[in-house]
Scaffold this motif. Structure first.
Motif, PDB file in Angstrom:
ATOM      1  N   PRO A 173      18.722  60.674  92.828  1.00 36.01           N
ATOM      2  CA  PRO A 173      19.278  62.007  92.548  1.00 36.01           C
ATOM      3  C   PRO A 173      20.403  62.414  93.492  1.00 36.01           C
ATOM      4  CG  PRO A 173      16.891  62.086  92.487  1.00 36.01           C
ATOM      5  CD  PRO A 173      17.247  60.700  92.924  1.00 36.01           C
ATOM      6  N   LEU A 174      20.235  62.145  94.793  1.00 34.13           N
ATOM      7  CA  LEU A 174      21.269  62.602  95.735  1.00 34.13           C
ATOM      8  C   LEU A 174      22.561  61.808  95.586  1.00 34.13           C
ATOM      9  CD1 LEU A 174      19.162  63.452  98.926  1.00 34.13           C
ATOM     10  CD2 LEU A 174      19.771  64.903  96.984  1.00 34.13           C
ATOM     11  N   LYS A 175      22.425  60.553  95.144  1.00 36.87           N
ATOM     12  CA  LYS A 175      23.628  59.731  94.920  1.00 36.87           C
ATOM     13  C   LYS A 175      24.372  60.223  93.683  1.00 36.87           C
ATOM     14  CE  LYS A 175      23.164  55.358  97.199  1.00 36.87           C
ATOM     15  NZ  LYS A 175      22.142  54.301  97.145  1.00 36.87           N
ATOM     16  N   LEU A 176      23.590  60.524  92.654  1.00 36.11           N
ATOM     17  CA  LEU A 176      24.215  61.039  91.425  1.00 36.11           C
ATOM     18  C   LEU A 176      24.964  62.343  91.736  1.00 36.11           C
ATOM     19  CD1 LEU A 176      23.246  61.003  87.862  1.00 36.11           C
ATOM     20  CD2 LEU A 176      23.168  63.291  88.801  1.00 36.11           C
ATOM     21  N   ALA A 177      24.313  63.198  92.526  1.00 31.78           N
ATOM     22  CA  ALA A 177      24.940  64.482  92.885  1.00 31.78           C
ATOM     23  C   ALA A 177      26.229  64.250  93.683  1.00 31.78           C
ATOM     24  CB  ALA A 177      23.965  65.330  93.687  1.00 31.78           C
ATOM     25  N   ASP A 178      26.166  63.290  94.575  1.00 34.69           N
ATOM     26  CA  ASP A 178      27.324  62.978  95.407  1.00 34.69           C
ATOM     27  C   ASP A 178      28.508  62.514  94.531  1.00 34.69           C
ATOM     28  OD1 ASP A 178      28.290  62.779  98.005  1.00 34.69           O
ATOM     29  OD2 ASP A 178      28.174  60.589  97.895  1.00 34.69           O
ATOM     30  N   ARG A 179      28.182  61.682  93.544  1.00 33.51           N
ATOM     31  CA  ARG A 179      29.199  61.161  92.633  1.00 33.51           C
ATOM     32  C   ARG A 179      29.864  62.309  91.859  1.00 33.51           C
ATOM     33  NH1 ARG A 179      28.617  58.505  87.707  1.00 33.51           N
ATOM     34  NH2 ARG A 179      26.354  58.771  87.641  1.00 33.51           N
ATOM     35  N   PHE A 180      29.026  63.208  91.316  1.00 33.68           N
ATOM     36  CA  PHE A 180      29.604  64.297  90.517  1.00 33.68           C
ATOM     37  C   PHE A 180      30.260  65.376  91.379  1.00 33.68           C
ATOM     38  CE2 PHE A 180      27.086  62.451  87.046  1.00 33.68           C
ATOM     39  CZ  PHE A 180      28.130  62.307  86.141  1.00 33.68           C
ATOM     40  N   GLU A 181      29.844  65.463  92.629  1.00 35.26           N
ATOM     41  CA  GLU A 181      30.528  66.413  93.529  1.00 35.26           C
ATOM     42  C   GLU A 181      31.984  65.954  93.721  1.00 35.26           C
ATOM     43  OE1 GLU A 181      28.693  67.434  97.444  1.00 35.26           O
ATOM     44  OE2 GLU A 181      30.712  67.011  98.175  1.00 35.26           O
ATOM     45  N   LYS A 182      32.169  64.650  93.908  1.00 35.98           N
ATOM     46  CA  LYS A 182      33.535  64.130  94.084  1.00 35.98           C
ATOM     47  C   LYS A 182      34.367  64.420  92.844  1.00 35.98           C
ATOM     48  CE  LYS A 182      32.910  60.618  97.566  1.00 35.98           C
ATOM     49  NZ  LYS A 182      31.487  60.235  97.621  1.00 35.98           N
ATOM     50  N   ILE A 183      33.739  64.207  91.681  1.00 35.35           N
ATOM     51  CA  ILE A 183      34.445  64.453  90.412  1.00 35.35           C
ATOM     52  C   ILE A 183      34.817  65.934  90.298  1.00 35.35           C
ATOM     53  CG2 ILE A 183      34.072  64.497  87.898  1.00 35.35           C
ATOM     54  CD1 ILE A 183      32.529  61.805  88.324  1.00 35.35           C
ATOM     55  N   PHE A 184      33.887  66.792  90.723  1.00 31.98           N
ATOM     56  CA  PHE A 184      34.163  68.238  90.702  1.00 31.98           C
ATOM     57  C   PHE A 184      35.406  68.550  91.538  1.00 31.98           C
ATOM     58  CE2 PHE A 184      33.670  72.371  92.876  1.00 31.98           C
ATOM     59  CZ  PHE A 184      33.700  73.224  91.790  1.00 31.98           C
ATOM     60  N   PHE A 185      35.466  68.019  92.754  1.00 30.83           N
ATOM     61  CA  PHE A 185      36.622  68.292  93.620  1.00 30.83           C
ATOM     62  C   PHE A 185      37.921  67.752  93.020  1.00 30.83           C
ATOM     63  CE2 PHE A 185      33.473  68.625  97.264  1.00 30.83           C
ATOM     64  CZ  PHE A 185      33.588  69.995  97.341  1.00 30.83           C
ATOM     65  N   GLU A 186      37.848  66.558  92.449  1.00 31.35           N
ATOM     66  CA  GLU A 186      39.054  65.984  91.831  1.00 31.35           C
ATOM     67  C   GLU A 186      39.548  66.872  90.694  1.00 31.35           C
ATOM     68  OE1 GLU A 186      37.675  61.382  92.612  1.00 31.35           O
ATOM     69  OE2 GLU A 186      38.038  62.017  90.535  1.00 31.35           O
ATOM     70  N   ASP A 187      38.589  67.338  89.879  1.00 31.09           N
ATOM     71  CA  ASP A 187      38.984  68.142  88.722  1.00 31.09           C
ATOM     72  C   ASP A 187      39.537  69.503  89.139  1.00 31.09           C
ATOM     73  OD1 ASP A 187      38.193  66.022  87.270  1.00 31.09           O
ATOM     74  OD2 ASP A 187      36.584  67.032  86.170  1.00 31.09           O
ATOM     75  N   MET A 188      38.934  70.083  90.159  1.00 26.54           N
ATOM     76  CA  MET A 188      39.423  71.392  90.616  1.00 26.54           C
ATOM     77  C   MET A 188      40.840  71.250  91.181  1.00 26.54           C
ATOM     78  SD  MET A 188      37.107  73.480  89.707  1.00 26.54           S
ATOM     79  CE  MET A 188      36.473  72.402  88.427  1.00 26.54           C
ATOM     80  N   GLN A 189      41.060  70.143  91.870  1.00 25.56           N
ATOM     81  CA  GLN A 189      42.398  69.903  92.419  1.00 25.56           C
ATOM     82  C   GLN A 189      43.411  69.719  91.278  1.00 25.56           C
ATOM     83  OE1 GLN A 189      42.798  66.393  94.831  1.00 25.56           O
ATOM     84  NE2 GLN A 189      44.646  67.143  95.797  1.00 25.56           N
ATOM     85  N   ALA A 190      42.979  68.989  90.252  1.00 26.65           N
ATOM     86  CA  ALA A 190      43.869  68.761  89.109  1.00 26.65           C
ATOM     87  C   ALA A 190      44.204  70.070  88.397  1.00 26.65           C
ATOM     88  CB  ALA A 190      43.226  67.777  88.142  1.00 26.65           C
ATOM     89  N   LEU A 191      43.302  71.044  88.519  1.00 28.20           N
ATOM     90  CA  LEU A 191      43.559  72.354  87.904  1.00 28.20           C
ATOM     91  C   LEU A 191      44.401  73.254  88.813  1.00 28.20           C
ATOM     92  CD1 LEU A 191      40.002  73.070  86.464  1.00 28.20           C
ATOM     93  CD2 LEU A 191      42.083  72.943  85.090  1.00 28.20           C
TER      94      LEU A 191
END
Ligand code: AMP
Ligand code: ZN
Length: 476
Positions: free
Chosen positions: A85-103
């Motif tokens: 679970p914590l690895k999955l969360a870590d993976r999607f946290e990175k994706i969240f930051f990338e997407d927010m930056q892209a916005l």
């Protein structure tokens, strides 16, 4: 004077931070178990604009957004995928930051994670037990809602109404059905931490109270989220924070963004109308999406469709073209200075009125319309006009890139000028545009169209807008 609508009082109130120009602001962050969707994008873009405007007004904002990286949904998704679970969360946290930056969302000052605040959460739960607000049963800790005089202040509901609307965790051991979990006893295979009540993990609501207290103090200025969080999440945050400190109110202004729907329907995977930020940004740039977001007030719902996004793109282009168009003005006397003063005032008055972005946009469009009727202005005011449009759009997070023609394209443009016998003075593109306008005045549409076609081959589009010609880079 800035006025903000406070969900708690249901009124627009004068914005007076607790301490001079300092503003503490917290927005409930994502639960990181999947790709961010355009509903998330709406909410975080809206708060990004609010922060940008506050900073524009010289407020010293500390902006905090939490990351929920341990939670039922994360654990469920991780079990399905056979991932930690914590690895999955870590993976999607990175994706969240990338997407927010892209916005184009500016980074918050802090992104506290639940897993890094377990001691603070445990201390807060302990305090609530000591204060008689919470009780433990066999390794679980619950908040005792019946004890509190005022539950439902934010959503203006009675306990019974709240109960009817909420999904209640069924647990016979609870003293009252609406009591909510502060600490959950560990189940096999779940991430867990040591606590005075045995191994376990935090409930959802408590993390926000603990993290905001650590990063912004026991009382602060602005707390936000989308409307879905008013009840029970924010109601529960009030109980937890004020129950622990006895200080009221713990938040001065509650702000809630409206929900984004897709063609009238709630976004959901089963309906097939779920649009991720990545999908969106493959088709449109962030500027177009941001324009769509500011076209609605942050408290209003947004009904998303690709059709409305296309319209946003076109409307934004019109404004951007005005910023370029004004640069073609000749030196001379005009009403531009007065129009600019009026537009500035109207823009700020709209934003001061509870961040009324659609009204602020209307001020920009009115201004743009008037500017297009003019042909000249003083050099100084012309530069100020272009700057004003850019900085106003910048508050919306809409980046205005300078139209730069790369060297290779410039060389090709010089060849075109030569071919048509155009004398180059200053920028080659401006000379071509001017020469072509002269040809059109002489009704030599044949040559004028030939020039247009040549430029299109290079990737520059000429458009006739009213009496002027504007140029746009379509591909270089
Ligand atoms: P979640 O990750 O689902 O906890 O959501 C993170 C933030 O996005 C919360 O403030 C939600 O209220 C907000 N949010 C979720 N879905 C939408 C939506 N469709 N429109 C606007 N905001 C949303
Ligand atoms: Zn929260």
């Amino acid at each position: 004077m800035l006025r903000i609508y406070n969900t708690l009082t249901r009124r627009k109130e004068k914005f007076v931070p607790r301490e001079g120009k300092k503003v503490g602001m917290y927005v409930c962050g994502p639960t990181v178990y999947d790709y961010p969707h355009i509903g998330h994008a709406r909410t975080y873009v809206a708060f990004d604009i609010i922060v940008r405007y506050l900073r524009f007004k010289d407020y010293d904002v500390k902006y905090v957004v939490n990351i929920t990286n341990v939670d039922d949904k994360i654990i469920k998704r991780a079990n399905e995928a056979g991932e930690e679970p914590l690895k999955l969360a870590d993976r999607f946290e990175k994706i969240f930051f990338e997407d927010m930056q892209a916005l184009g969302i500016e980074k918050a000052d802090a992104y506290p994670r639940v897993t890094e605040h377990i001691p603070e959460i445990v201390a807060l739960v302990r305090k609530l037990i000591e204060n008689g607000c919470a009780y433990e049963i066999e390794g679980d800790v619950y908040y005792s809602v019946e004890k509190v005089g005022k539950y439902g202040a934010l959503s203006r509901q009675s306990l019974k109404e709240m109960m009817a609307g909420a999904r209640i965790e069924v647990d016979e051991r609870k003293r009252y059905p609406m009591d909510f979990a502060l600490w959950k006893k560990a189940k096999p295979g779940e991430p867990s931490w040591q606590s005075p009540w045995g191994r376990g993990r935090p409930g959802w609501h408590i993390e926000c109270s603990a993290m905001l207290m650590k990063h912004l103090g026991e009382q602060f200025d602005i707390h936000g989220g989308a409307v879905d969080l008013i009840s029970p999440h924010h109601e529960n945050e009030i109980l937890q924070s004020e129950g622990a400190t006895g200080k009221k109110p713990f938040v001065k202004y509650w702000l809630h963004t409206g929900f984004l729907k897709v063609e009238g329907e709630k976004m959901s995977k089963s309906l097939g109308n779920f649009i991720t930020v990545r999908e969106l940004l493959q088709k449109y740039d962030s500027n177009s999406f941001r324009f769509l977001v500011v076209s609605a007030h942050y408290r209003s719902p947004i009904d998303f469709s690709y059709g409305s996004l296309e319209k946003s793109k076109k409307s934004l282009e019109r404004l951007l073209n005005t910023a370029e168009f004004v640069k073609t003005f000749k030196e001379g006397q005009s009403n531009l200075g007065n129009l600019l003063k009026k537009a500035r005032k109207e823009f700020e008055a709209a934003m001061d009125d509870d961040f009324n972005t659609p009204q602020a946009l209307a001020a920009l469009f009115d201004f743009s319309k008037e500017v297009r009727k003019l042909k000249c202005g003083s050099r100084e005011v012309v530069a100020q006009t272009s700057d004003f449009l850019k900085s106003a759009l910048n508050i919306f997070g809409i980046l205005v890139r300078e139209k730069e023609i790369p060297g290779e394209a410039k060389r090709k443009l010089t060849e075109v000028a030569k071919k048509f016998g155009i004398r180059v003075e200053g920028e080659v593109i401006e000379s071509i545009v001017k020469a072509r306008e002269e040809l059109r005045k002489k009704k030599d549409y044949k040559t004028s169209d030939e020039i247009r076609a040549e430029l299109q081959k290079i990737g520059i589009l000429l458009e006739n807008e009213e009496e002027k010609t504007v140029w746009k880079i379509i591909s270089l």
